[in-house]
Design a protein around this motif. Structure first.
Motif, mmCIF file in Angstrom:
data_model
loop_
_atom_site.group_PDB
_atom_site.id
_atom_site.type_symbol
_atom_site.label_atom_id
_atom_site.label_comp_id
_atom_site.label_asym_id
_atom_site.label_seq_id
_atom_site.Cartn_x
_atom_site.Cartn_y
_atom_site.Cartn_z
ATOM 1 N N GLY A 1 9.676 4.359 -6.614
ATOM 2 C CA GLY A 1 8.547 4.781 -7.438
ATOM 3 C C GLY A 1 8.986 5.744 -8.522
ATOM 4 O O GLY A 1 8.503 5.686 -9.664
ATOM 5 N N ASN A 2 9.905 6.615 -8.174
ATOM 6 C CA ASN A 2 10.374 7.590 -9.153
ATOM 7 C C ASN A 2 11.101 6.904 -10.309
ATOM 8 O O ASN A 2 10.916 7.267 -11.485
ATOM 9 C CB ASN A 2 11.309 8.596 -8.482
ATOM 10 N N GLU A 3 11.918 5.894 -9.999
ATOM 11 C CA GLU A 3 12.621 5.188 -11.064
ATOM 12 C C GLU A 3 11.651 4.391 -11.924
ATOM 13 O O GLU A 3 11.811 4.295 -13.148
ATOM 14 C CB GLU A 3 13.696 4.268 -10.493
ATOM 15 N N MET A 4 10.616 3.812 -11.300
ATOM 16 C CA MET A 4 9.613 3.077 -12.069
ATOM 17 C C MET A 4 8.915 3.997 -13.064
ATOM 18 O O MET A 4 8.665 3.622 -14.221
ATOM 19 C CB MET A 4 8.586 2.446 -11.123
ATOM 20 N N ALA A 5 8.584 5.210 -12.627
ATOM 21 C CA ALA A 5 7.926 6.164 -13.516
ATOM 22 C C ALA A 5 8.864 6.588 -14.646
ATOM 23 O O ALA A 5 8.437 6.717 -15.809
ATOM 24 C CB ALA A 5 7.465 7.382 -12.719
ATOM 25 N N GLU A 6 10.128 6.801 -14.325
ATOM 26 C CA GLU A 6 11.087 7.208 -15.352
ATOM 27 C C GLU A 6 11.309 6.078 -16.354
ATOM 28 O O GLU A 6 11.376 6.313 -17.567
ATOM 29 C CB GLU A 6 12.406 7.602 -14.687
ATOM 30 N N ARG A 7 11.423 4.839 -15.874
ATOM 31 C CA ARG A 7 11.598 3.699 -16.778
ATOM 32 C C ARG A 7 10.361 3.530 -17.662
ATOM 33 O O ARG A 7 10.467 3.145 -18.829
ATOM 34 C CB ARG A 7 11.821 2.431 -15.965
ATOM 35 N N ALA A 8 9.169 3.779 -17.093
ATOM 36 C CA ALA A 8 7.933 3.695 -17.879
ATOM 37 C C ALA A 8 7.945 4.738 -18.988
ATOM 38 O O ALA A 8 7.507 4.477 -20.117
ATOM 39 C CB ALA A 8 6.723 3.876 -16.975
ATOM 40 N N ARG A 9 8.429 5.937 -18.689
ATOM 41 C CA ARG A 9 8.488 7.002 -19.692
ATOM 42 C C ARG A 9 9.401 6.599 -20.852
ATOM 43 O O ARG A 9 9.068 6.785 -22.026
ATOM 44 C CB ARG A 9 8.984 8.293 -19.044
ATOM 45 N N ILE A 10 10.555 6.014 -20.518
ATOM 46 C CA ILE A 10 11.484 5.561 -21.555
ATOM 47 C C ILE A 10 10.843 4.449 -22.388
ATOM 48 O O ILE A 10 10.949 4.426 -23.622
ATOM 49 C CB ILE A 10 12.801 5.078 -20.918
ATOM 50 N N TYR B 1 0.839 -1.208 0.000
ATOM 51 C CA TYR B 1 0.000 0.000 0.000
ATOM 52 C C TYR B 1 0.872 1.255 0.000
ATOM 53 O O TYR B 1 0.628 2.208 -0.761
ATOM 54 C CB TYR B 1 -0.912 -0.021 1.224
ATOM 55 N N GLN B 2 1.904 1.239 0.831
ATOM 56 C CA GLN B 2 2.813 2.391 0.887
ATOM 57 C C GLN B 2 3.549 2.580 -0.431
ATOM 58 O O GLN B 2 3.715 3.713 -0.905
ATOM 59 C CB GLN B 2 3.801 2.199 2.042
ATOM 60 N N LYS B 3 3.979 1.467 -1.048
ATOM 61 C CA LYS B 3 4.690 1.558 -2.322
ATOM 62 C C LYS B 3 3.752 1.985 -3.451
ATOM 63 O O LYS B 3 4.174 2.712 -4.367
ATOM 64 C CB LYS B 3 5.349 0.219 -2.654
ATOM 65 N N ARG B 4 2.498 1.538 -3.409
ATOM 66 C CA ARG B 4 1.536 1.978 -4.433
ATOM 67 C C ARG B 4 1.309 3.479 -4.338
ATOM 68 O O ARG B 4 1.209 4.180 -5.347
ATOM 69 C CB ARG B 4 0.206 1.231 -4.291
ATOM 70 N N SER B 5 1.222 3.971 -3.105
ATOM 71 C CA SER B 5 1.066 5.419 -2.904
ATOM 72 C C SER B 5 2.261 6.167 -3.485
ATOM 73 O O SER B 5 2.100 7.200 -4.162
ATOM 74 C CB SER B 5 0.926 5.710 -1.403
ATOM 75 N N GLU B 6 3.465 5.647 -3.237
ATOM 76 C CA GLU B 6 4.679 6.257 -3.767
ATOM 77 C C GLU B 6 4.700 6.200 -5.297
ATOM 78 O O GLU B 6 5.085 7.168 -5.971
ATOM 79 C CB GLU B 6 5.898 5.523 -3.194
ATOM 80 N N TYR B 7 4.272 5.075 -5.845
ATOM 81 C CA TYR B 7 4.245 4.873 -7.294
ATOM 82 C C TYR B 7 3.307 5.881 -7.963
ATOM 83 O O TYR B 7 3.669 6.545 -8.946
ATOM 84 C CB TYR B 7 3.782 3.445 -7.566
ATOM 85 N N ILE B 8 2.068 5.983 -7.424
ATOM 86 C CA ILE B 8 1.093 6.916 -8.004
ATOM 87 C C ILE B 8 1.601 8.349 -7.909
ATOM 88 O O ILE B 8 1.470 9.146 -8.851
ATOM 89 C CB ILE B 8 -0.271 6.777 -7.314
ATOM 90 N N ALA B 9 2.204 8.685 -6.759
ATOM 91 C CA ALA B 9 2.748 10.038 -6.584
ATOM 92 C C ALA B 9 3.821 10.327 -7.620
ATOM 93 O O ALA B 9 3.904 11.446 -8.166
ATOM 94 C CB ALA B 9 3.305 10.199 -5.170
ATOM 95 N N ALA B 10 4.657 9.333 -7.943
ATOM 96 C CA ALA B 10 5.713 9.518 -8.928
ATOM 97 C C ALA B 10 5.135 9.740 -10.320
ATOM 98 O O ALA B 10 5.605 10.608 -11.077
ATOM 99 C CB ALA B 10 6.641 8.299 -8.930
ATOM 100 N N PHE B 11 4.086 8.990 -10.670
ATOM 101 C CA PHE B 11 3.461 9.175 -11.986
ATOM 102 C C PHE B 11 2.747 10.527 -12.071
ATOM 103 O O PHE B 11 2.730 11.156 -13.136
ATOM 104 C CB PHE B 11 2.497 8.021 -12.272
ATOM 105 N N LEU B 12 2.181 10.967 -10.968
ATOM 106 C CA LEU B 12 1.568 12.301 -10.948
ATOM 107 C C LEU B 12 2.625 13.374 -11.169
ATOM 108 O O LEU B 12 2.392 14.386 -11.843
ATOM 109 C CB LEU B 12 0.847 12.533 -9.614
ATOM 110 N N SER B 13 3.810 13.143 -10.595
ATOM 111 C CA SER B 13 4.898 14.106 -10.751
ATOM 112 C C SER B 13 5.415 14.132 -12.187
ATOM 113 O O SER B 13 5.671 15.201 -12.748
ATOM 114 C CB SER B 13 6.032 13.762 -9.783
#
Length: 380
Positions: free
Chosen positions: A351-360, A264-276
């Motif tokens: 979470g931030n790295e997951m969002a960046e890797r998704a962007r790539i 749950y905590q990691k999902r919150s971090e993940y969503i926050a990273a994608f919002l950013s």
């Protein structure tokens, strides 16, 4: 027979005690409900309603059910009741002076019958403990479990049940001291009640080294952990002991809860990273469980949406990407979609790295998805 019908059958002065049993009669390690059955009367003249003064109670105990008869006298309803115990309890004869709540019966207290039954259950537990002393193997199982970790597993009910002339099975019902308080509220809010986990271990006979374990969870906990299909405990090893097996099951459950909370905590971090990373493109996201987010993208005049679904045990389990064209339809005239699960991913990334890797990954994948949606050929 529903509760209201049962209560109407009793003398009003006795019905008040029965009502407490029906509404608040949760007893034992797993907090099971006391059931009231077969209301009857000892009067010679029987009216249609309000004359019953005796009944059976079914009491959950150690994975089984004790059936006792409670006998009042409607002529003197203020007097304490008598009890008759079932055939399995034929040697259970508690001394009256040990049943303090019965000796000090107070008919003005609506809870007094429930208090007596709880006291009898406690005495019955002591009775079973005394029986166990006749069987060294089972006595060892019990005492060694109680001595673990300064009494960590001391909330135990045990029951010796005669199966035949020679065989006696033994049940151990053990409350597992797992802390469920950190489970996210959205997983438990629609399921009232306590958060409990108990383990029932049943030995075929007093000398057996084989046992059948069963894990029971309260509705709130079972729902939070994903239902019974997700809860598989190891078999009880042949020749194994409770002192080894029970802590292992407890640790397994603690790990599941820990994964759920951290997920749950990691999902919150993940969503926050994608919002950013994609804030202006976000269409919607789940603000309660952080399990979904939808994003609108445009690349070279091609518009599409990306729906991300995060599993309950994220980041151990990988999120699913679903791409959806806003122009083209596939089978059954529905928007053309493609589901991707094999993109670069590691549960150890932030979470931030997951969002960046998704962007790539998006930059590499979108041309392929565009061609497929145009030509109506599914990819991946």
């Amino acid at each position: 027979m529903d509760d209201e019908t049962i209560l109407e059958a009793f003398d009003p002065e006795i019905a008040k005690f029965v009502e407490v049993l029906l509404k608040n009669g949760n007893v034992g390690v797993f907090g099971g409900s006391i059931r009231v059955l077969e209301p009857k009367t000892g009067q010679y003249i029987i009216s249609q309603k309000g004359c019953c003064d005796r009944f059976r109670v079914q009491v959950p105990f150690a994975g089984s059910t004790l059936t006792w008869q409670v006998i009042f006298n409607s002529v003197f309803p203020e007097n304490p009741p008598d009890f008759m115990f079932g055939p399995q309890e034929r040697t259970f004869i508690p001394e009256l002076e040990n049943v303090k709540s019965l000796v000090n019966w107070d008919a003005s207290n609506r809870d007094c019958l429930l208090v007596v039954i709880k006291e009898l259950i406690h005495l019955y537990k002591e009775f079973q403990e005394n029986l166990l002393r006749n069987y060294s193997r089972m006595q060892f199982e019990y005492t060694s479990l109680l001595e673990l970790d300064t009494g960590k597993f001391n909330d135990v009910e045990l029951l010796l049940a005669r199966k035949g002339v020679r065989d006696t099975s033994v049940n151990f019902l053990i409350k597992l001291p797992v802390d469920f308080s950190e489970i996210p509220e959205f997983l438990t809010k629609d399921n009232p009640g306590e958060d409990l986990a108990v383990l029932l271990v049943s030995f075929q006979n007093v000398e057996s080294n084989k046992a059948l374990p069963q894990l029971y969870l309260s509705p709130r906990v079972e729902h939070a952990l994903g239902g019974s299909a997700s809860l598989r405990i190891p078999a009880f090893p042949t020749g194994g002991c409770l002192m080894d097996y029970v802590p292992n099951v407890c640790e397994l459950l603690e790990n599941m809860v820990d994964q759920l909370v951290k997920g749950y905590q990691k999902r919150s971090e993940y969503i926050a990273a994608f919002l950013s990373h994609f804030g202006r493109s976000v269409l919607e996201y789940d603000v309660e469980s952080f399990s979904k987010i939808s994003i609108m993208f445009e690349m070279q005049d091609f518009y599409f949406t990306m729906h991300i679904t995060l599993p309950a045990y994220f980041p151990r389990d990988q999120p699913e990407f679903m791409f959806q064209s806003i122009y083209h339809t596939g089978t059954h005239s529905k928007p053309y979609t493609a589901i991707v699960k094999d993109y670069p991913y590691s549960p150890r990334w932030s979470g931030n790295e997951m969002a960046e890797r998704a962007r790539i990954y998006l930059n590499e994948y979108i041309p392929e998805f565009k061609r497929a949606s145009v030509s109506q050929i599914r990819v991946r």
